[in-house]
Write a protein that holds these residues in place. Structure first.
Motif, PDB file in Angstrom:
ATOM      1  N   PHE A  11       0.813  -1.217   0.000  1.00 22.99           N
ATOM      2  CA  PHE A  11       0.000   0.000   0.000  1.00 22.99           C
ATOM      3  C   PHE A  11       0.847   1.269   0.000  1.00 22.99           C
ATOM      4  O   PHE A  11       0.357   2.339   0.343  1.00 22.99           O
ATOM      5  CB  PHE A  11      -0.975   0.009   1.183  1.00 22.99           C
ATOM      6  CG  PHE A  11      -1.729  -1.270   1.357  1.00 22.99           C
ATOM      7  CD1 PHE A  11      -2.686  -1.665   0.424  1.00 22.99           C
ATOM      8  CD2 PHE A  11      -1.466  -2.109   2.424  1.00 22.99           C
ATOM      9  CE1 PHE A  11      -3.370  -2.856   0.571  1.00 22.99           C
ATOM     10  CE2 PHE A  11      -2.149  -3.305   2.577  1.00 22.99           C
ATOM     11  CZ  PHE A  11      -3.102  -3.689   1.644  1.00 22.99           C
ATOM     12  N   SER A  12       2.115   1.167  -0.404  1.00 19.05           N
ATOM     13  CA  SER A  12       3.003   2.328  -0.400  1.00 19.05           C
ATOM     14  C   SER A  12       3.522   2.696  -1.778  1.00 19.05           C
ATOM     15  O   SER A  12       4.224   3.693  -1.924  1.00 19.05           O
ATOM     16  CB  SER A  12       4.200   2.070   0.523  1.00 19.05           C
ATOM     17  OG  SER A  12       3.777   1.906   1.855  1.00 19.05           O
ATOM     18  N   GLY A 238       6.980   9.872  -4.299  1.00 20.88           N
ATOM     19  CA  GLY A 238       5.682   9.616  -3.684  1.00 20.88           C
ATOM     20  C   GLY A 238       5.458  10.134  -2.288  1.00 20.88           C
ATOM     21  O   GLY A 238       4.334  10.067  -1.787  1.00 20.88           O
ATOM     22  N   SER A 239       6.487  10.645  -1.612  1.00 15.34           N
ATOM     23  CA  SER A 239       6.303  11.011  -0.206  1.00 15.34           C
ATOM     24  C   SER A 239       5.286  12.134  -0.017  1.00 15.34           C
ATOM     25  O   SER A 239       4.586  12.177   0.992  1.00 15.34           O
ATOM     26  CB  SER A 239       7.640  11.397   0.426  1.00 15.34           C
ATOM     27  OG  SER A 239       8.181  12.554  -0.176  1.00 15.34           O
ATOM     28  N   ARG A 240       5.168  13.044  -0.992  1.00 14.04           N
ATOM     29  CA  ARG A 240       4.218  14.140  -0.856  1.00 14.04           C
ATOM     30  C   ARG A 240       2.758  13.687  -0.999  1.00 14.04           C
ATOM     31  O   ARG A 240       1.840  14.438  -0.658  1.00 14.04           O
ATOM     32  CB  ARG A 240       4.529  15.240  -1.882  1.00 14.04           C
ATOM     33  CG  ARG A 240       5.718  16.115  -1.537  1.00 14.04           C
ATOM     34  CD  ARG A 240       5.500  16.924  -0.254  1.00 14.04           C
ATOM     35  NE  ARG A 240       4.280  17.708  -0.280  1.00 14.04           N
ATOM     36  CZ  ARG A 240       4.200  18.962  -0.699  1.00 14.04           C
ATOM     37  NH1 ARG A 240       5.300  19.581  -1.135  1.00 14.04           N
ATOM     38  NH2 ARG A 240       3.049  19.596  -0.692  1.00 14.04           N
ATOM     39  N   VAL A 241       2.549  12.474  -1.493  1.00 13.04           N
ATOM     40  CA  VAL A 241       1.189  11.936  -1.582  1.00 13.04           C
ATOM     41  C   VAL A 241       1.050  10.690  -0.704  1.00 13.04           C
ATOM     42  O   VAL A 241       0.199   9.827  -0.942  1.00 13.04           O
ATOM     43  CB  VAL A 241       0.796  11.629  -3.045  1.00 13.04           C
ATOM     44  CG1 VAL A 241       0.589  12.924  -3.806  1.00 13.04           C
ATOM     45  CG2 VAL A 241       1.822  10.754  -3.746  1.00 13.04           C
ATOM     46  N   ARG A 243       3.148   8.113  -0.137  1.00 12.07           N
ATOM     47  CA  ARG A 243       3.671   6.835  -0.623  1.00 12.07           C
ATOM     48  C   ARG A 243       5.175   6.754  -0.365  1.00 12.07           C
ATOM     49  O   ARG A 243       5.807   7.732   0.031  1.00 12.07           O
ATOM     50  CB  ARG A 243       3.388   6.661  -2.118  1.00 12.07           C
ATOM     51  CG  ARG A 243       1.942   6.868  -2.497  1.00 12.07           C
ATOM     52  CD  ARG A 243       0.996   5.824  -1.926  1.00 12.07           C
ATOM     53  NE  ARG A 243      -0.373   6.177  -2.224  1.00 12.07           N
ATOM     54  CZ  ARG A 243      -0.995   5.911  -3.365  1.00 12.07           C
ATOM     55  NH1 ARG A 243      -0.342   5.264  -4.339  1.00 12.07           N
ATOM     56  NH2 ARG A 243      -2.242   6.271  -3.562  1.00 12.07           N
ATOM     57  N   ASP A 244       5.738   5.584  -0.604  1.00 13.42           N
ATOM     58  CA  ASP A 244       7.152   5.345  -0.344  1.00 13.42           C
ATOM     59  C   ASP A 244       7.712   4.507  -1.485  1.00 13.42           C
ATOM     60  O   ASP A 244       8.035   3.335  -1.312  1.00 13.42           O
ATOM     61  CB  ASP A 244       7.303   4.632   1.000  1.00 13.42           C
ATOM     62  CG  ASP A 244       8.738   4.362   1.382  1.00 13.42           C
ATOM     63  OD1 ASP A 244       9.623   5.093   0.890  1.00 13.42           O
ATOM     64  OD2 ASP A 244       8.991   3.425   2.162  1.00 13.42           O
ATOM     65  N   ALA A 245       7.818   5.107  -2.663  1.00  8.39           N
ATOM     66  CA  ALA A 245       8.210   4.371  -3.859  1.00  8.39           C
ATOM     67  C   ALA A 245       9.712   4.413  -4.069  1.00  8.39           C
ATOM     68  O   ALA A 245      10.375   5.408  -3.783  1.00  8.39           O
ATOM     69  CB  ALA A 245       7.507   4.942  -5.086  1.00  8.39           C
TER      70      ALA A 245
END
Length: 273
Positions: A11-12, A238-241, A243-245
């Protein structure tokens, strides 16, 4: 199936919905499903039209069909394998799509796609660059470099000096409603990641993409060919939304760029069409 792409933590990453049998569906039906899933992309697997390919993939955003996209390529390959698909060429899957044939290599559980050729390259014209800087809320002098990196979706990119500048962007996408644009900036030397990247796709109905393989591919072709980036590096996104991609990039000696990352099937089921 719904597959999480570019993150080892469930889920990240960036999810893609994969309809494993799109036989008989019209483009209008596929678009309707893509609007309904409301993910950045929804894909439909079909029989290939050439013996060179393992399957044909059609890729839709909530607003339009794309000839190619990165995380849907990896996610669809993972779903196809999990559903029992067997590549005709051992460790290589060949996807047919609007951009042509795209190779996905499999090394154990890891998947990576070979970046397709860019259909538009070169620097951005002054007027478009000015619109982008205005929309991103940055000064002209903050842009170290810029380039068309379009391999189908229409991507352009601006390079900023630091990852922090990229993370601090507060874009006004109403100023570039048709754009497909990204920003990259370098992390401090010696860290886990070489670059931070953000991608904005109002032209496809997606404000900010959590993780973008196609942008990573085009950027890597540009930067590795010019010697501005090493042959292998990792990108954080992705951190601003929330997530941790993590996106891995590597360039072979022949110039082929491979873009990969973790993929995991998180939803299995049926859809009534």
């Amino acid at each position: 199936m719904q597959v999480d792409v570019f993150s080892a933590r469930p889920f990240s990453g960036n999810p893609v919905a994969v309809v494993l049998d799109g036989t008989g569906l019209s483009a209008e039906q596929m678009q309707e499903v893509a609007r309904w899933t409301n993910l950045s992309e929804t894909t439909f697997v079909l029989a290939p039209t050439t013996e060179e390919a393992d399957y044909l993939l059609r890729i839709f955003t909530p607003q339009a069909e794309l000839p190619f996209a990165g995380h849907p390529t990896l996610g669809s390959a993972r779903a196809w394998l999990e559903a029992g698909g067997t590549p005709r060429r051992g460790g290589r899957i060949v996807q047919e799509c609007g951009a042509g044939l795209v190779t996905v290599r499999r090394q154990g559980e890891d998947l990576a796609f070979a970046a397709p050729p860019r259909i538009r390259v070169g620097g951005l014209d002054d007027a478009y660059r000015e619109r982008i800087t205005a929309a991103l809320g940055i000064r002209r002098e903050q842009v170290l470099d810029h380039q068309w990196v379009d391999n189908g979706p229409g991507w352009a990119v601006v390079q900023l000096a630091t990852a922090r500048e990229v993370l601090d962007l507060e874009p006004d996408l109403s100023l570039i409603p048709e754009a497909m644009v990204g920003a990259i900036g370098a992390h401090p030397v010696g860290g886990e990641y070489r670059y931070e990247m953000r991608t904005f796709a109002p032209g496809a109905g997606v404000a900010e993409d959590p993780a973008c393989g196609s942008m990573s591919a085009g950027v890597a072709q540009w930067l590795t060919a010019s010697g501005a980036a090493p042959a292998a590096y990792r990108v954080s996104q992705g951190s601003r939304v929330g997530r941790d991609a993590s996106i891995s990039v590597s360039a072979d000696g022949d110039g082929t760029v491979w873009v990969g990352g973790d993929t995991s099937v998180l939803i299995r089921g049926t859809i009534a069409l």
